[in-house]
Design an enzyme around this catalytic site. Sequence first.
Site, PDB file in Angstrom:
ATOM      1  N   SER A  86       0.800  -1.233   0.000  1.00  0.00           N
ATOM      2  CA  SER A  86       0.000   0.000   0.000  1.00  0.00           C
ATOM      3  C   SER A  86       0.828   1.277   0.000  1.00  0.00           C
ATOM      4  CB  SER A  86      -0.944   0.006   1.201  1.00  0.00           C
ATOM      5  OG  SER A  86      -2.071  -0.791   0.946  1.00  0.00           O
TER       6      SER A  86
ATOM      7  N   LYS B 148       0.189   3.887  -2.596  1.00  0.00           N
ATOM      8  CA  LYS B 148      -0.760   4.998  -2.465  1.00  0.00           C
ATOM      9  C   LYS B 148      -0.068   6.344  -2.295  1.00  0.00           C
ATOM     10  CE  LYS B 148      -4.457   2.037  -0.647  1.00  0.00           C
ATOM     11  NZ  LYS B 148      -3.879   0.753  -0.256  1.00  0.00           N
TER      12      LYS B 148
ATOM     13  N   SER C 172      -6.007   3.356   4.500  1.00  0.00           N
ATOM     14  CA  SER C 172      -5.378   2.676   3.365  1.00  0.00           C
ATOM     15  C   SER C 172      -6.430   2.038   2.458  1.00  0.00           C
ATOM     16  CB  SER C 172      -4.386   1.617   3.858  1.00  0.00           C
ATOM     17  OG  SER C 172      -3.519   1.221   2.810  1.00  0.00           O
TER      18      SER C 172
END
Length: 378
Positions: free
Chosen positions: A56, A59, A116
Amino acid sequence: MIFGGPAAAYAKEPAPAPSPGQNDLAQSARSAILMDADSGTIIYEKNSHEKLPPASITKVMTMLLVMEALDEGRLKLSDKVLTSEYAASMGGSQIFLEPGEEMTVDEMLKGIALASGNDASVAMAEKIAGTESSFVDMMNKRAAELGLKNTHFANANGLPAENHYSSAYDIAVMSRELLKHPEITKYTGMYQDYLRKSSEKPFWLVNTNKLVRFYSGADGLKTGFTSEAKFCLTATALRDGLRVIAVVMGEPNTKTRNAEVSRMLDYSFAQYMNHTIFKKGDVMGTVKVEKGVVPELKLTAKHPYSVLLKKGTPVKDIRYELQLNSLKAPVTVNMPIGKMIVYQGDKPLTEFAVDAPQSVARAGWWKLFKRTCGSLFS
């Protein structure tokens, strides 16, 4: 064209020789890096260019493109974002968007930065680019513009996918770029908040990065975990005017991840200082524009310019030079127009790219004629 002047200190140099104990900063990480956010100076690194799954932390690039769209006026925080069936179908970390549900860009950013949210990331990708695949093309283009040689994205959220990878160094660079939008830490530095506040079922957000609560000065940026990537984190903290970025990848668990990142941050604040050459908004100089609708451009610092130095380093002989190209209209905003080099005595410490602060169109012949006549008789 060279302009020079003395400066309070700010340094970018190769990673310094390891100090006692420095090699143990991220012992359990597969890859790690510690970087000064202002200058990009590498303080410590370990396998920092190895291609690894970023989970993640992907991101960070998604948020960067959102912030750039906001800055450019293509997006507003109050804009509504419609959730497609595809966005709502994302697994893993999510804010449980329903198909057809609308949230503002502000709320989606909270969902990405704190929880997230894989679903929120895809919804924002579709808002900006129409489809996730088109947004991924934008991500890879931006990575190339930043010079990231060990990064390739296959999606907007970091779920496991073929040909989706990055490196600790590349993540630090994109994190540094994201931090040029200081308002992002309003989201990444928040520990908790709610979505759907006015509904019957408010959704509690708690930041996956626990350092923002437990480490003094920490205000971001992004955690990551998949079974392949293990535990990853790009963290940033600010103390006494020094902002640093610590990235670890492939940690065995959250406890070790947070402990090693804390150790990296502690080391940087104990050992280093920075001094500002230009504050954001300071006038750096001017450059003439041949045949432009304006005859010259005023160069204003878009962000702080500093050098990183070991604590106790004398700063009286720190100086800088602006080396600017001769410009001829048309000039496009953000096009490279030269560089600023910072020296300590005769030793170069770091250099910064200098970009055009605005576009300048080519002047018409009548304007140029009047300008020439004016200079002849002035």
